[in-house]
Design a protein around this motif. Structure first.
Motif, short mmCIF file in Angstrom:
data_model
loop_
_atom_site.label_atom_id
_atom_site.label_comp_id
_atom_site.label_asym_id
_atom_site.label_seq_id
_atom_site.Cartn_x
_atom_site.Cartn_y
_atom_site.Cartn_z
N SER A 85 1.01 -1.12 -0.35
CA SER A 85 -0.03 -0.29 0.42
C SER A 85 0.80 1.36 -0.24
O SER A 85 2.43 0.66 0.40
N TYR A 86 0.29 2.12 -1.04
CA TYR A 86 0.79 3.87 0.03
C TYR A 86 1.26 3.95 1.42
O TYR A 86 0.68 3.23 1.74
N ARG A 87 2.21 4.74 1.42
CA ARG A 87 2.57 5.55 2.89
C ARG A 87 1.37 6.65 3.31
O ARG A 87 0.57 6.63 2.42
N ASP A 88 0.86 6.46 4.26
CA ASP A 88 0.44 7.32 5.01
C ASP A 88 0.78 8.69 4.94
O ASP A 88 1.57 9.02 5.90
N THR A 89 0.77 9.65 4.19
CA THR A 89 1.18 10.98 3.88
C THR A 89 -0.49 11.96 3.50
O THR A 89 -1.45 11.61 3.19
N TYR A 90 0.24 13.15 3.40
CA TYR A 90 -0.48 14.53 3.20
C TYR A 90 -1.64 13.72 2.16
O TYR A 90 -2.43 13.90 1.49
#
Length: 436
Positions: free
Chosen positions: A12-17
């Protein structure tokens, strides 16, 4: 430490803005069979996607292989500041190549900015949210140098920049930390992940094939063509383009030996409300002039997005959130109690000369890498230059030929990079103490 967002297939994508405000993920299927294409692109960051779009638009059949998800790495995690230039300073390029060639190279970087702006508007890419202006600021009094920089860009490069004196600067960025500034009215900041996702969808609409969660494992020559093998499929193609940036991942040993992954860090606060206008009274993004600079901006939803720091060790400190809070409260102490919503890191691909590596390495094997933290303007540029070269025999990319592959120092490379950053920081702290 923030938790990964579960989105799409595989890693998954990293949790970022950016992932919290992203358009729908591409969710492209992995490659599970053999496909034939004119061109196979390895790497789905901004350089790879730009190559795929330009070549598909030119009528070539394209297969793009991304090991994770589109713009999963630094292309979708950066500060979002879009301005011309490269990691190497303009003065370093002038010293090596002369003013005339340095201007030619700078003009190419301007073209990269224009491509980002043009495609965002003409293709109506959703969620990119461009906001105008970019402001370079000094942490110590450096009036003569800052005035001279603005004058040189205006006179020698025909690029409009405005010197901002202390009083005016502190009306725009309300802190006593900065003394002089240079304003770039043509620069802007934007949502880089949504730009990449939008351009990827346009590539698919034109017939380009994109495969996520598809790691390229090996590459071999087969007669006049190349075969790229993945975990569960292969691509038979005439041309291969390597666009892996800071995540070469051992696929191409020569690139692996000549690129250095550099870690950098970003954080974003909760919405600031009225505090946003109290600390920053400009729509511009702000970047300080240090080597391992701080860069920050107010997002369209009123958050402070702050980036900074560099490490050659490519590791994330356990106390990263605390480090980032110390960094932005040293400039804006009134944000001491503001909640941080997400903190993350990214890997940038650097060559020792800090310039992009863009050329045909072997017969129909191209590399577009080493963008050095300037991918948001250089990525769109290299896509266009490579497409010109492959489709029409264009030669504009050759102006970058003096910047070839340079050994990264192997195991000593990260230590050498951190040593350089350390002594630069010592010098910059002295200048702040002496002239601040």
């Amino acid at each position: 430490m923030t938790q990964p967002r579960t989105d799409g297939l595989g890693l998954s994508y990293r949790d970022t803005y950016y992932t919290r405000t992203m358009e729908a993920s591409l969710d492209a299927s992995p490659l599970s069979d053999r496909v034939d294409a004119d061109i196979c692109i390895i790497g789905g960051g901004i350089a790879g996607i730009s190559c795929a779009y330009e070549l598909t638009k030119a009528g070539k059949s394209v297969a793009l292989l991304e090991a994770d998800q589109i713009a999963w790495g630094a292309s979708g995690r950066n500060g979002g500041v879009v301005t011309p230039g490269f990691a190497a300073s303009g003065s370093a390029i002038e010293k090596k190549l002369g003013l005339a060639t340095a201007k030619q190279i700078f003009d190419l970087s301007r073209e990269g900015v224009d491509i980002f702006r043009e495609y965002t508007k003409t293709l109506a890419l959703p969620g990119v949210g461009m906001r105008p202006g970019a402001l370079s600021v000094s942490r110590y009094r450096d009036t003569e140098a800052m005035r001279g920089y603005a004058r040189h860009k205006n006179d020698a490069y025909d690029y409009p920049m405005e010197y901002v004196p202390t009083e005016e600067l502190r009306e725009m960025v309300r802190t006593e930390r900065y003394f002089d500034g240079v304003y770039d009215p043509q620069g802007f900041h934007a949502h880089s992940l949504n730009y990449c996702l939008g351009l990827a969808r346009e590539t698919q609409r034109l017939g380009g094939r994109i495969f996520e969660n598809t790691r390229a494992v090996s590459m071999a020559r087969q007669g006049a063509e190349h075969s790229v093998t993945t975990q569960s499929g292969s691509v038979q193609c005439k041309t291969v383009i390597l666009c892996q940036g800071g995540m070469v991942d051992g696929f191409h040993k020569r690139l692996q030996r000549n690129l250095l992954p550099i870690g950098t860090f970003v954080t974003v606060t909760e919405p600031l409300g009225n505090l946003a206008d109290e600390i920053i009274a400009t729509s511009a993004a702000i970047v300080d002039t240090r080597m391992a600079c701080d860069y920050f901006r107010i997002t369209p939803d009123g958050r402070l997005l702050w980036g900074g720091g560099m490490t050659g060790m490519a590791t994330e400190p356990a106390n990263l959130e605390q480090q980032m809070r110390r960094a932005f409260t040293s400039v804006f102490p009134q944000l001491a109690d503001v909640k941080i919503d997400a903190t993350w890191s990214g890997l940038l691909g650097y060559a020792r000369h800090r310039m992009p590596y863009l050329r045909e390495m072997h017969d129909r094997i191209w590399a577009a890498t080493g963008l050095g933290g300037h991918g948001v303007n250089v990525g769109p540029l290299v896509g266009r230059l490579i497409a010109e070269a492959i489709v029409d025999g264009g030669q504009r990319h050759t102006v970058l030929d003096p910047y070839g592959l340079t050994w990264n120092g192997s195991a000593f490379g990260p230590l050498a990079a951190d040593t350089v950053y350390y002594w630069e920081a010592v010098k910059e702290r002295y200048l702040e103490w002496r002239y601040g």
